[in-house]
Write an enzyme that holds these catalytic residues in place. Structure first.
Site, PDB file in Angstrom:
ATOM      1  N   TYR A  90       0.848  -1.198   0.000  1.00 24.41           N
ATOM      2  CA  TYR A  90       0.000   0.000   0.000  1.00 24.41           C
ATOM      3  C   TYR A  90       0.881   1.245   0.000  1.00 24.41           C
ATOM      4  CZ  TYR A  90      -3.848   3.015   1.757  1.00 24.41           C
ATOM      5  OH  TYR A  90      -4.805   3.988   1.945  1.00 24.41           O
TER       6      TYR A  90
ATOM      7  N   LYS B 152      -1.522  -1.145  -4.034  1.00 20.57           N
ATOM      8  CA  LYS B 152      -2.580  -0.131  -4.003  1.00 20.57           C
ATOM      9  C   LYS B 152      -1.843   1.186  -3.996  1.00 20.57           C
ATOM     10  CE  LYS B 152      -5.958   1.221  -0.325  1.00 20.57           C
ATOM     11  NZ  LYS B 152      -6.227   2.567  -0.674  1.00 20.57           N
TER      12      LYS B 152
HETATM   13  O1  MN9 Z   1      -6.275   5.298  -0.346  1.00 28.65           O
HETATM   14  C1  MN9 Z   1      -7.911   6.773   0.531  1.00 28.65           C
HETATM   15  N1  MN9 Z   1      -6.947   7.498   1.277  1.00 28.65           N
HETATM   16  C2  MN9 Z   1      -7.123   7.719   2.590  1.00 28.65           C
HETATM   17  C3  MN9 Z   1      -7.379   5.523  -0.015  1.00 28.65           C
HETATM   18  O2  MN9 Z   1      -8.035   7.306   3.235  1.00 28.65           O
HETATM   19  C4  MN9 Z   1      -6.093   8.525   3.268  1.00 28.65           C
HETATM   20  C5  MN9 Z   1      -8.536   7.578  -0.615  1.00 28.65           C
HETATM   21  O3  MN9 Z   1      -9.691   6.886  -0.965  1.00 28.65           O
HETATM   22  C6  MN9 Z   1      -8.854   9.004  -0.230  1.00 28.65           C
HETATM   23  O4  MN9 Z   1      -9.583   9.023   0.967  1.00 28.65           O
HETATM   24  C7  MN9 Z   1      -9.676   9.738  -1.291  1.00 28.65           C
HETATM   25  C8  MN9 Z   1      -9.989  11.166  -0.891  1.00 28.65           C
HETATM   26  O5  MN9 Z   1      -8.854  11.983  -0.962  1.00 28.65           O
HETATM   27  O6  MN9 Z   1      -9.021   9.701  -2.499  1.00 28.65           O
END
Ligand code: MN9
Length: 310
Positions: free
Chosen positions: A139, A165
């Protein structure tokens, strides 16, 4: 029976954790919420990650959460469990537990807080990946310190490391990763703001926070890109960005999504401190904002239909 990681594709919610007002894990709410997500054409579930407020949970609570998820989901969709922890030893404990309860894979942010060097990060992933037979999805996220493309390519040399990811914004790096890693290496777009772009450059799936609330919309984006209808995908992506920024600008993104879910009659629950929740007036304003975006953009979000039906 657990599912194969190869089926972990398409639109994948990074599932929120449902806490009650007193910050306790709400088991019934969690189960009901999972049933809601599975009522849509999602490609899997990513649990106990950043969006699941995992850093506010004890390891025991994270394991309990995984048990509830696996019990409720069974083999209906593949479940990947984020097992990142402050120590390799703890991450291995979580990974073994995920394996025992039938997860399709594990995932982890790199070790963070201290500035670990590239070899320490490599060894962390090697040790965690080799501790179980499960595929590991690395990740990469700015909050934990971005790893370079070369680091990801090196990690892909570990047998159980099956994908990444990628929550960065440099889309060319996604292409470099796809070019540089072993055939079949899975790449997931993690930045919801870039959904349609990620899909168009061929990611295997998109994993993100906002698919807790607007999965239906992202499934339309996924299908539009796959049908080569780029004007439609682009229009839908702009609309998605309006929703995302309403969430981010609220100042407490997870709490905001939970407000929207509760307004729709779904068990979103509340966020755990130090994230803040909202006053009743603030909640009303956030719900009104979502409804206004839906009406202005003509989206027809499932969530807004539910809000209006309340
Ligand atoms: O990687 C999420 N990142 C966090 C996943 O939760 C920090 C994203 O889905 C973000 O929340 C999203 C909004 O900025 O892109």
């Amino acid at each position: 029976m657990s599912r194969d990681i190869k089926d972990f594709k398409g639109v994948i919610p990074a599932v929120i954790s449902v806490f009650d007002k007193d910050e306790n894990l709400d088991e019934q709410g969690t189960r009901e919420f999972l049933r809601y997500l599975m009522s849509m054409d999602i490609g899997g579930l990513y649990v106990t990650g950043s969006t699941g407020e995992t850093w506010m949970m004890t390891a025991e609570e994270r394991m309990r959460q995984v048990e509830i998820v696996m019990e409720e989901v069974g083999d209906r969709v593949p479940v990947v469990v984020h097992v990142g922890a402050m120590s390799t030893r703890e991450a291995i404990r979580l990974a073994k537990h995920a394996e025992q309860f039938g997860a399709a894979g594990v995932s982890s942010v790199p070790p963070f807080y201290f500035k670990y060097n590239a070899d320490q990060i490599f060894n962390y992933y090697k040790d965690v990946a080799e501790a179980t037979s499960l595929p590991m999805i690395v990740y990469n996220i700015p909050l934990a310190g971005m790893m370079t493309v070369d680091q990801i390519i090196r990690l892909s040399g570990i047998e159980n490391v099956k994908g990444v990811k990628y929550t960065g914004t440099a889309l060319f790096e996604v292409m470099q990763i796809k070019d540089g890693c072993k055939p079949g290496f899975l790449v997931y777009g993690g930045c919801d703001e870039l959904g349609s772009s990620n899909i168009s450059i061929g990611v295997d799936g998109i994993i993100g926070s906002f698919y807790n609330v607007i999965a239906d919309h992202y499934i339309r984006i996924w299908n539009a890109v796959k049908a080569s209808d780029i004007p439609l995908a682009t229009k839908l992506q702009y609309q998605a960005v309006h929703v995302i920024f309403a969430g981010i600008n609220s100042g407490s993104m997870m709490a905001c999504m939970k407000v929207w879910l509760r307004a729709a009659g779904l068990p979103g629950g509340w966020s755990r401190r130090p994230f803040s929740n909202f006053t009743e007036e603030e909640e009303k304003a956030l719900v009104a904002q979502l409804v206004a975006i839906d009406e202005e953009d003509g989206i027809g979000l499932d969530l807004v239909k539910r809000i209006k039906a309340q």
